[in-house]
Enzyme design. Structure first.
Site, PDB file in Angstrom:
ATOM      1  CG  MET A 161      -3.090  -5.031   7.815  1.00 11.19           C
ATOM      2  SD  MET A 161      -1.688  -5.247   6.704  1.00 11.19           S
ATOM      3  CE  MET A 161      -2.236  -6.673   5.744  1.00 11.19           C
ATOM      4  CB  SER A 162      -4.955   1.133   9.517  1.00 11.71           C
ATOM      5  OG  SER A 162      -6.138   1.179   8.756  1.00 11.71           O
ATOM      6  CE1 TYR A 203       2.692  -1.628   6.771  1.00  8.95           C
ATOM      7  CE2 TYR A 203       0.405  -1.969   7.429  1.00  8.95           C
ATOM      8  CZ  TYR A 203       1.335  -1.387   6.596  1.00  8.95           C
ATOM      9  OH  TYR A 203       0.921  -0.565   5.585  1.00  8.95           O
ATOM     10  CD  GLU A 204       4.720   2.173   8.295  1.00  8.38           C
ATOM     11  OE1 GLU A 204       5.395   2.879   7.536  1.00  8.38           O
ATOM     12  OE2 GLU A 204       3.697   2.581   8.874  1.00  8.38           O
ATOM     13  CG  HIS A 212       7.142   8.297  -2.042  1.00  8.46           C
ATOM     14  ND1 HIS A 212       8.358   8.240  -2.688  1.00  8.46           N
ATOM     15  CD2 HIS A 212       6.196   8.241  -2.995  1.00  8.46           C
ATOM     16  CE1 HIS A 212       8.132   8.146  -3.997  1.00  8.46           C
ATOM     17  NE2 HIS A 212       6.831   8.140  -4.207  1.00  8.46           N
ATOM     18  CB  SER A 226      -3.951   1.849   0.967  1.00  7.56           C
ATOM     19  OG  SER A 226      -3.208   1.487   2.076  1.00  7.56           O
ATOM     20  CG  HIS A 268       0.208   1.218   8.673  1.00 10.45           C
ATOM     21  ND1 HIS A 268       0.708   2.087   7.719  1.00 10.45           N
ATOM     22  CD2 HIS A 268      -1.113   1.080   8.412  1.00 10.45           C
ATOM     23  CE1 HIS A 268      -0.281   2.461   6.915  1.00 10.45           C
ATOM     24  NE2 HIS A 268      -1.394   1.865   7.318  1.00 10.45           N
ATOM     25  CB  ALA A 284      -7.402  -0.298   1.558  1.00  7.30           C
ATOM     26  CG  HIS A 307       0.485  -3.789  -1.585  1.00  8.80           C
ATOM     27  ND1 HIS A 307      -0.384  -3.313  -0.611  1.00  8.80           N
ATOM     28  CD2 HIS A 307       1.288  -2.753  -1.900  1.00  8.80           C
ATOM     29  CE1 HIS A 307      -0.104  -2.041  -0.365  1.00  8.80           C
ATOM     30  NE2 HIS A 307       0.901  -1.688  -1.131  1.00  8.80           N
ATOM     31  CG  ASN A 351      -8.580  -7.538  -0.722  1.00  4.63           C
ATOM     32  OD1 ASN A 351      -8.190  -6.422  -0.348  1.00  4.63           O
ATOM     33  ND2 ASN A 351      -8.601  -8.585   0.063  1.00  4.63           N
TER      34      ASN A 351
END
Ligand code: HPA
Length: 269
Positions: free
Chosen positions: A209-210, A86-87, A62, A30, A84, A114, A244, A233
């Site tokens: 998360m990756s 999480y998907e 996309h 990201s 990911h 990120a 996000h 962040n």
């Protein structure tokens, strides 16, 4: 077809559709997509979902793209549209892209992401080389039946996973790049402040998360791994509440600095 054969097929398709074998791959996280455009014009582009084993876009229009870019005379496969955990995708799908990249000839894979940050010496917008990771996903890309004949056994050594050769070379050229340990979680929720305290005590500087499963899969195939996090962040409880959009905006704001670091990494491969 097992995941290794599927990745080999995808690698062969990439070589054919993008005009030849590759030297290295960059997986975009990201906030990194526009950075990669700064690497140079694409020699060729394909929609990821047209290659074996890649997922169709979850949002129409996309989808991922796979681009061939020549940087300093090297053929670099630039991969946007990462999958990911999480998907809801299984580990084999999460690492399909990097396995295909290695099958297409890449001897180095640069993983970008990120990340939230626990280390107060790194500010938002800072690019940080990943020195090591803590895999807290509870998953491995090597779960399941043993890799087929011709592949390394599944008990993969992860010492020096994130190439110290590459990290030292990058830091020599650009001493302002940070180095830190990345904790990889499943997400998609952000962490609680208590979890962040735990992660910091475990020795993590960054959280995301990756990346961790892809790094393991690339190492298992014998290719070199580099990782770069963009701090988007302060981790939960160490700054403002997390949002996000803020993560995406921070990526946007750091474009030129991050592009510099990515170019340096590619230069030393
Ligand atoms: N936590 C997990 N993943 C992230 C974060 C975070 O704070 N920021 C960007 N990706």
């Amino acid at each position: 077809m097992n995941p290794f054969e599927r990745a080999e097929q995808a690698g062969a398709e990439l070589v054919e559709r993008l005009g030849g074998r590759f030297d290295a791959a960059v997986v975009l996280g990201s906030g990194w997509a526009e950075v990669a455009e700064g690497l140079g014009a694409a020699d060729a582009v394909v929609a990821a979902e047209t290659i074996a084993g890649f997922h169709p876009p979850s949002v129409p229009g996309h989808g991922g793209t796979l681009r061939s870019v020549t940087v300093d005379g090297r053929r670099v496969l630039v991969m946007a549209g990462r999958v990911h955990l999480y998907e809801g995708h299984p580990p084999a799908d999460v690492v399909h892209g990097v396995r295909a990249a290695v099958a297409a000839g890449c001897s180095t894979v640069v993983l970008t992401n990120a990340a939230g940050c626990m280390n107060p010496t790194f500010g938002v917008g800072q690019p940080v080389l990943i020195s090591d990771h803590i895999n807290l996903t509870g998953q491995s890309p090597l779960f399941g039946p043993a890799p087929p004949e011709g592949y390394a056994i599944r008990f993969t050594d992860l010492t020096d996973l994130y190439s110290s050769r590459i990290r030292e070379a990058v830091c020599r050229i650009d001493p302002t790049v940070g180095e830190g340990v990345y904790a990889g979680l499943v997400g998609p929720h952000f962490e609680t402040p208590a979890e962040i305290t735990m992660l910091a005590r475990m020795g993590a500087d960054l959280v995301g998360m990756s990346t961790v499963l892809e790094a393991i899969a690339v190492r298992h195939l014998g290719a070199e791994v580099a990782g770069v996090s963009l701090v988007t962040n302060a981790a939960a409880g160490m700054g403002e509440a997390l949002d996000h959009q803020e993560v995406l905006d921070a990526g946007q704001a750091a474009q030129s600095r991050v592009a510099e670091v990515l170019s340096t990494v590619i230069k030393v491969l």
